[in-house]
Design a protein around this motif. Sequence first.
Motif, mmCIF file in Angstrom:
data_model
loop_
_atom_site.group_PDB
_atom_site.id
_atom_site.type_symbol
_atom_site.label_atom_id
_atom_site.label_comp_id
_atom_site.label_asym_id
_atom_site.label_seq_id
_atom_site.Cartn_x
_atom_site.Cartn_y
_atom_site.Cartn_z
ATOM 1 N N PRO A 4 -2.974 7.318 3.213
ATOM 2 C CA PRO A 4 -1.535 7.588 3.180
ATOM 3 C C PRO A 4 -0.895 6.909 1.969
ATOM 4 N N ARG A 5 0.099 7.606 1.415
ATOM 5 C CA ARG A 5 0.773 7.083 0.221
ATOM 6 C C ARG A 5 1.845 6.077 0.631
ATOM 7 N N THR A 6 1.941 5.069 -0.175
ATOM 8 C CA THR A 6 2.961 4.048 0.079
ATOM 9 C C THR A 6 4.257 4.466 -0.588
ATOM 10 N N PRO A 7 5.369 3.902 -0.190
ATOM 11 C CA PRO A 7 6.626 4.223 -0.859
ATOM 12 C C PRO A 7 6.588 3.906 -2.348
ATOM 13 N N ALA A 8 5.867 2.897 -2.747
ATOM 14 C CA ALA A 8 5.751 2.564 -4.179
ATOM 15 C C ALA A 8 4.999 3.669 -4.917
#
Length: 106
Positions: A4-8
């Motif tokens: 999953p992609r992080t907000p950063a």
Amino acid sequence: MPEPRTPADIEADIVRRRHQLAEALDELAVRVHPQTLVGDAKARASAAADRTAGRAYVAVNRAVSQARGQFVDEQGSPRLERVVPAALAATAVVGLCVLSARRKRR
């Protein structure tokens, strides 16, 4: 399964895409700028004129070589059997032009 992609990561992706879009818009602005369009048109016209002049030069050079071949042999000596009749014909044409001009003056 992808991580999953992080907000950063998402933010970095957005910044990168904004930069790419800005570059694309800058490139489009340069392409459609009136000075660019005029410069491109001038370059195409110049290239077309150069091509036409080159073709004309080749055609004239070929015609001169063929004409020269009619009056000069392989060693470069004049072909008298062709030069003499051509010179007589040219002299006759010039003489007729001179006579015609004299008659018109009277």
